[in-house]
Write a protein that holds these residues in place. Sequence first.
Motif, PDB file in Angstrom:
ATOM      1  N   TYR A  91       0.823  -1.202   0.000  1.00 42.40           N
ATOM      2  CA  TYR A  91       0.000   0.000   0.000  1.00 42.40           C
ATOM      3  C   TYR A  91       0.861   1.258   0.000  1.00 42.40           C
ATOM      4  N   TYR A 139       0.505   5.795  -0.436  1.00 44.09           N
ATOM      5  CA  TYR A 139      -0.438   6.889  -0.249  1.00 44.09           C
ATOM      6  C   TYR A 139       0.224   8.222  -0.579  1.00 44.09           C
ATOM      7  N   TYR A 149      -0.422  12.261   0.520  1.00 44.41           N
ATOM      8  CA  TYR A 149      -1.120  13.233   1.353  1.00 44.41           C
ATOM      9  C   TYR A 149      -0.563  14.619   1.043  1.00 44.41           C
ATOM     10  N   LEU A 166      -5.694  13.097   2.631  1.00 42.70           N
ATOM     11  CA  LEU A 166      -5.387  12.054   1.664  1.00 42.70           C
ATOM     12  C   LEU A 166      -5.786  12.484   0.258  1.00 42.70           C
ATOM     13  N   TYR A 221      -4.578   6.877  -3.067  1.00 44.23           N
ATOM     14  CA  TYR A 221      -3.793   5.790  -2.535  1.00 44.23           C
ATOM     15  C   TYR A 221      -3.823   4.595  -3.492  1.00 44.23           C
ATOM     16  N   ASP A 270      -7.082   4.430  -5.805  1.00 41.61           N
ATOM     17  CA  ASP A 270      -8.388   4.950  -5.432  1.00 41.61           C
ATOM     18  C   ASP A 270      -8.235   6.390  -4.968  1.00 41.61           C
ATOM     19  N   PHE A 322       3.376  14.552   1.120  1.00 38.80           N
ATOM     20  CA  PHE A 322       4.001  13.403   1.757  1.00 38.80           C
ATOM     21  C   PHE A 322       3.499  12.113   1.128  1.00 38.80           C
ATOM     22  N   SER A 335       2.588   1.272   3.598  1.00 38.05           N
ATOM     23  CA  SER A 335       2.058   0.430   4.671  1.00 38.05           C
ATOM     24  C   SER A 335       1.961  -1.013   4.194  1.00 38.05           C
ATOM     25  N   GLN A 355       1.476   3.370   9.078  1.00 38.36           N
ATOM     26  CA  GLN A 355       1.935   3.944   7.822  1.00 38.36           C
ATOM     27  C   GLN A 355       3.237   4.691   8.094  1.00 38.36           C
ATOM     28  N   TYR A 356       4.200   4.495   7.220  1.00 40.81           N
ATOM     29  CA  TYR A 356       5.496   5.178   7.333  1.00 40.81           C
ATOM     30  C   TYR A 356       5.559   6.261   6.274  1.00 40.81           C
ATOM     31  N   PHE A 357       6.030   7.427   6.701  1.00 44.43           N
ATOM     32  CA  PHE A 357       5.998   8.588   5.829  1.00 44.43           C
ATOM     33  C   PHE A 357       7.382   8.912   5.260  1.00 44.43           C
TER      34      PHE A 357
END
Lengths: 113, 111
Positions: free
Chosen positions: B31, B33, B35, B45, B48, B56, B90, B94, B100-102
């Motif tokens: 996963y 993402y 942001y 968000l 992702y 989506d 960002f 995950s 979740q790691y940014f």
Amino acid sequence: ELKVEQNPLFLSMQEGKNYTIYCNYSTTSDRLYWYRQDPGKSLESLFVLLSNGAVKQEGRLMASLDTKARLSTLHITAAVHDLSATYFCAVDTKGGGADGLTFGKGTHLIIQP
Amino acid sequence: DAGITQSPRHKVTETGTPVTLRCHQTENHRYMYWYRQDPGHGLRLIHYSYGVKDTDKGEVSDGYSVSRSKTEDFLLTLESATSSQTSVYFCAISSAVETQYFGPGTRLLVL
């Protein structure tokens, strides 16, 4: 629509004191996250709370989750200057663990000597 | 630290130009993402991805598109940048089992 509210949004406190940051959310979720962000930096994961009644502690920080009340708290014990940062709580938008997160606006914490 | 890089780290562009931001991971997480962070709004968000070619929309997806042709790369494109898209972007990854790691973020200024 999921809403996540933190309070306070700004907190100035003295070293050695205790305080609590509150995070309320509007729909059912069993997974809540706490992050820390220093100025100009990325987000650092602090805690993931995965079930009702979950409690996690790391150093002077302790987080808890009450899914029935839709409330999480981040408690700071005997604050030190190094804990000055912005703290965010976040909730899974769709509750699945893989979807995006909905964040609160953050609590800007300043700890003064 | 989770193996996440973002490029560029800083960009200044003009209104109406296309912009592509890249997120690259070495963790093989499924996963990914995107942001954006703006004062007074926290993080919101944009889009992702839950696998290669599977994406989506998030809360603020208008004006943005994404692509994921490889597990390790997730691209965010502003088709025609506007001043309202000035922000810090960002990327996060995950495995869905943990947090979740940014990534380090990209500062974008649209003039």
